[in-house]
Design a protein around this motif. Structure first.
Motif, PDB file in Angstrom:
ATOM      1  N   ASP A 121       0.822  -1.237   0.007  1.00  0.00           N
ATOM      2  CA  ASP A 121      -0.026   0.065  -0.076  1.00  0.00           C
ATOM      3  C   ASP A 121       0.716   1.210  -0.018  1.00  0.00           C
ATOM      4  O   ASP A 121       0.543   2.380  -0.721  1.00  0.00           O
ATOM      5  N   HIS A 140      -0.358   4.991  -4.424  1.00  0.00           N
ATOM      6  CA  HIS A 140      -1.311   5.194  -5.315  1.00  0.00           C
ATOM      7  C   HIS A 140      -1.113   7.024  -5.255  1.00  0.00           C
ATOM      8  O   HIS A 140      -1.199   7.433  -6.681  1.00  0.00           O
ATOM      9  N   ASN A 200       1.628   7.816  -7.632  1.00  0.00           N
ATOM     10  CA  ASN A 200       1.456   7.810  -8.926  1.00  0.00           C
ATOM     11  C   ASN A 200       0.613   9.017  -9.308  1.00  0.00           C
ATOM     12  O   ASN A 200       0.958   9.460 -10.274  1.00  0.00           O
ATOM     13  N   GLU A 201      -0.290   9.144  -8.536  1.00  0.00           N
ATOM     14  CA  GLU A 201      -1.302  10.449  -8.859  1.00  0.00           C
ATOM     15  C   GLU A 201      -0.675  11.624  -9.048  1.00  0.00           C
ATOM     16  O   GLU A 201      -0.840  12.469  -9.949  1.00  0.00           O
TER      17      GLU A 201
END
Ligand code: UDP
Ligand code: MN
Length: 449
Positions: free
Chosen positions: A227, A323, A326-327
């Protein structure tokens, strides 16, 4: 002719040998002088190179009067237990060719590193309030990404084994090692062989060409499935409960990047030394520096163990939701080698809706090694990376940077349109906002301050 060549060779040789001996003598002299005073903390990346390439900025821990010193230093007896010299009864022989060779190749004392081997105990440098702290029962999992280029074998293995021993099994999704095209033989089959015992937890990816830290980290991150991504240098030793505070900060707010306190591993003695609680900052040269924590940051019942808002990260070690990483656009893939990417990510996080914290209960030791490798190449990369940052993120304040570094105004820095586009797409705030809200001390400062 031949004799001339030999004479020149001998002259050069003795010059290099002499310089190194002198450097080591200065080191020891300085070490003795500062004994008993506040140890200064070695920041990573940009600073370590810039301090060699530019006039030093005097603004680090230990240099600022009244600097916060950790209250809990190991006692004399504890120190004796883990000081490698005292333990082995060895004394440094300055003239030892092996010592000089190790320093030139790796930037630290490899004789001691070899003695310490693949694992050793380190002192618990946390504030005593950390011992009572409880963390969320359900924390996210972490993928630890460790990139290395020509790292010393034992230092690399100590990094891996300390992560393995101080990280709860269920929180550690994996360790991803990215070999950034190392040349040294012991980092090939011998390394594969030693990693066998960590099979299932440790993956080794080998780059086909040297990518530099920025792209190597992106390669590691692309393989990760935890995560949270935790980036780490290849010459670290983590401390007790190092990961939990970082994971909790990221779990509570997915737009938080969380940094540990970087304890110092002395490059000569490999002694693990506690660092004061500091925040990351920089000046108008874009040189990273450690800075005093503002007193109101330590208000409240948590006091000295409260997460500290930090204008910048040193770059070496931090945790970030995978995440979210990456965003917000990972790293600028057109930055070379390393340097500047830490400040670029720090500005991007703050200006585009995220936050950056230092977690005082998370401590990771980092060998404050001396820089090795091709300096011209490193300097060129650093300039390019900084220019890319300046042109994408500094708005009208880029003039402040060029006032310090007028020579860089006409230096090419490649195409930045993708990064400018990213900034628009993310709807990021202005650099003026960052100065007003996150780092007002920078606007007030001039030049080197
Ligand atoms: N590194 C890499 N590729 C490079 C340069 C560096 O993978 O081209 C790795 C290096 O082995 C280390 C990390 O990036 O694990 C940070 O570099 P370094 O420790 O030299 O920076 P410092 O901490 O000295 O500022
Ligand atoms: Mn490092």
């Amino acid at each position: 002719m031949m004799r001339n060549v030999i004479v020149q060779f001998l002259l050069c040789g003795s010059l290099i040998f002499g310089t190194w001996t002198a450097l080591l003598c200065v080191y020891f002299y300085h070490d003795q002088e500062s004994h008993g005073q506040v140890e200064s903390q070695e920041p990573t990346s940009v600073w370590s190179l810039e301090k060699r390439l530019q006039p030093p900025i005097i603004h680090g821990p230990g240099q600022t009067p009244g600097y916060p010193v950790p209250e809990e230093r190991p006692s004399e007896n504890e120190t004796k237990e883990w000081n490698p010299f005292l333990k082995s009864g060895k004394h440094v022989k300055l003239m030892d060719p092996e010592l000089l060779h190790g320093f030139m190749k790796y930037g630290f004392n490899t004789m001691i590193s070899k003695n310490l081997g693949k694992a050793r105990p380190v002192p618990d440098t946390r504030h005593k309030m950390c011992h009572q702290k409880h963390y969320l029962a359900k924390l996210p999992t972490a993928s630890v990404v460790i990139c290395f280029h020509n790292e010393e074998f034992n230092a690399l293995l100590r990094t891996v084994s300390s992560v393995m021993s101080f990280t709860p099994h269920q929180l550690l999704e994996e360790i991803i090692l990215v070999d950034d095209m190392s040349k040294f033989d012991d980092l090939k089959e011998k390394l594969d062989c030693h990693l066998e015992k960590f099979r299932g937890k440790v993956t080794l990816v080998r780059n086909q060409r040297r990518e530099g830290l920025v792209r190597a980290r992106m390669i590691g991150a692309a393989r990760a499935s935890g995560d949270v991504l935790v980036f780490m240098d290849s010459h670290c030793e983590v401390n007790r409960m190092w990961l939990e505070p970082l994971l909790e900060a990221v779990a509570k707010n997915r737009r938080v990047a969380a940094c540990p306190i970087l304890d110092v591993i002395d490059p000569m003695t490999l002694e693990y030394q506690p660092s004061p609680v500091v925040r990351g900052a920089f000046n108008w040269h874009l040189q990273f520096k450690w800075d005093n924590v503002l007193s109101y940051e330590m208000d409240g019942p948590e006091g000295p163990i409260k997460p500290i808002r930090s204008p910048a990260m040193s770059g070496g070690i931090f945790a970030i939701n995978r995440h979210y990483f990456n965003e917000i656009g990972q790293y600028d893939k057109d930055m070379n080698l390393w340097g500047g990417e830490n400040l670029e990510l720090s500005l991007r996080i703050w200006m585009c809706g995220g936050q950056l914290f230092v977690l005082p209960c998370s401590r990771v030791g980092h060998i404050a090694k001396h820089s090795t490798g091709n300096r011209t190449e490193l300097f060129r990369a650093l300039v390019r990376n900084n220019l890319r940052l300046v042109h994408v993120w500094l708005d009208e304040y880029k003039e402040k940077f060029f006032l310090q570094r007028p020579g860089l105004k006409s230096v090419p820095y490649g195409n930045i349109s993708e990064r400018v586009e990213l900034r628009k797409r993310l709807g990021c705030k202005s650099f003026q906002w960052y100065l007003d809200t996150i780092f007002p001390e920078l606007e007030a400062s001039k030049g080197n301050q």
